[in-house]
Design an enzyme around this catalytic site. Structure first.
Site, PDB file in Angstrom:
ATOM      1  N   SER A 159      15.032  39.249 -23.157  1.00 41.07           N
ATOM      2  CA  SER A 159      15.413  40.484 -22.658  1.00 41.07           C
ATOM      3  C   SER A 159      14.921  41.051 -21.419  1.00 41.07           C
ATOM      4  CB  SER A 159      13.758  41.394 -23.774  1.00 41.07           C
ATOM      5  OG  SER A 159      13.312  42.397 -23.122  1.00 41.07           O
ATOM      6  N   TYR A 172       5.170  41.153 -27.359  1.00 42.33           N
ATOM      7  CA  TYR A 172       7.282  41.406 -27.219  1.00 42.33           C
ATOM      8  C   TYR A 172       7.121  40.176 -26.027  1.00 42.33           C
ATOM      9  CZ  TYR A 172      11.411  42.897 -26.875  1.00 42.33           C
ATOM     10  OH  TYR A 172      12.885  42.751 -26.920  1.00 42.33           O
TER      11      TYR A 172
HETATM   12  C1  BGC Z   1      13.060  45.842 -25.770  1.00 49.95           C
HETATM   13  C2  BGC Z   1      13.244  47.751 -25.839  1.00 49.95           C
HETATM   14  C3  BGC Z   1      13.320  48.431 -24.676  1.00 49.95           C
HETATM   15  C4  BGC Z   1      13.628  47.502 -23.283  1.00 49.95           C
HETATM   16  C5  BGC Z   1      13.493  47.627 -21.960  1.00 49.95           C
HETATM   17  C6  BGC Z   1      14.277  45.707 -25.049  1.00 49.95           C
HETATM   18  O1  BGC Z   1      13.582  43.719 -24.915  1.00 49.95           O
HETATM   19  O2  BGC Z   1      13.213  46.145 -27.087  1.00 49.95           O
HETATM   20  O3  BGC Z   1      12.664  48.498 -26.809  1.00 49.95           O
HETATM   21  O4  BGC Z   1      13.150  49.511 -24.221  1.00 49.95           O
HETATM   22  O5  BGC Z   1      13.735  46.271 -23.834  1.00 49.95           O
HETATM   23  O6  BGC Z   1      12.197  47.662 -22.036  1.00 49.95           O
END
Ligand code: BGC
Length: 274
Positions: A159, A172
């Site tokens: 991410s 996360y």
């Molecule tokens: C998340 C999303 C988020 C995006 C940008 C991703 O890794 O799961 O919820 O919109 O990152 O912030």
């Protein structure tokens, strides 16, 4: 050796791929795209038997091969039996896409240990467990030159939050930061075996995980302030990158993170001032 690749559509012909968390969102698009590129695909999922079966059917309708494999990627025994089922069906594995992931958001001072552990278990431990099983097979089998220059390819779906801190989402962001160093360490360790390990770090992609961030015009307007390219991403944006990383077109690429984010990681707040 640089392999001549003429038939782009069949670029993964004969290869066997496992995509985790493939019953929806980015994983679903990756599974469909790998199949379109000629791979046989094991579609891992935990919830949603019907959705997983639908994807298998869609692949089969287009003349491809796929099977649905239910497993919690955070559980060692389930991961082992998932790989056994895949090997029984397809004999081996050439491509692993570590995609399964979730969010359990809360401010850090209110975050329960359960929510911390669940996110770390699926998003990080799951990538380790699946990579370990795939790597054992890649090393055992070695390069099959008729299929690929590499003995195996691992693609970690990370991410932008492996780089961008994210208040209210510390579990996360920590899991994705962990994915980055897991990926880079595995890439360093496994390159001599001709195993390539890379990440794709998506930005805001329209899926169920972040519906609230793009599903109303006001929300989308706010979100676009963070995206210099001025569009919210689609699962296919990520899937195309995954096909490339899985193919010999990227044979000299390992340990890389490909940000598929419309520029979200370019500090758009600094486009003026600073
Ligand atoms: C998340 C999303 C988020 C995006 C940008 C991703 O890794 O799961 O919820 O919109 O990152 O912030």
């Amino acid at each position: 050796m640089v392999r001549k690749l003429e038939i782009q559509e069949n670029i993964l012909a004969g290869q066997r791929a496992l995509v985790t968390g493939a019953s929806s969102g980015i994983g679903r698009a990756i599974a469909l795209s790998l199949a379109e590129a000629g791979a046989r695909v094991a579609v891992n999922y935990l919830h949603g038997d019907d959705e997983a079966e639908e994807i298998v059917e869609e692949i089969k309708k287009k003349g491809g091969e796929a099977l649905a494999v239910k497993a919690d990627v955070g559980k060692e025994d389930e991961v082992k039996s998932m790989f056994r089922r895949m090997f029984d069906a397809y004999g081996s594995i050439d491509i692993l896409v570590n995609n399964a992931g979730l969010q359990k958001d809360s401010p850090v001072h209110m975050m329960s240990l359960d929510d911390w552990n669940l996110v770390l278990s699926v998003n990080l431990t799951g990538q380790f467990l699946c990579s370990r099983e795939a790597t054992n097979e890649f090393i055992r089998r070695g390069v099959a030159p008729e299929l690929s220059c590499a003995a195996g390819k691992i693609i970690c779906i990370s991410s932008v939050h492996d780089l961008i801190p994210w208040a209210g989402h510390a579990n996360y962001a920590a899991s994705k930061g962990g994915v980055m160093m897991l990926m880079r360490s595995m890439a360093q360790e496994l390159a001599p075996f001709r195993i390539r390990v890379n990440s794709i770090s998506p930005g805001a992609i329209k899926t169920a995980i972040n519906t609230a961030a793009w599903s109303t015009p006001e929300a989308e307007r706010e979100l676009l302030k963070l995206i210099p390219y001025k569009r919210v991403g689609e699962p296919l944006d990520v899937a195309k990158a995954a096909v490339w990383l899985a193919s010999d077109h990227s044979d000299y690429v390992t340990g890389a993170t490909l940000y598929v984010d419309g520029g979200m990681t370019l500090y758009p707040g600094f486009s003026e001032g600073g």
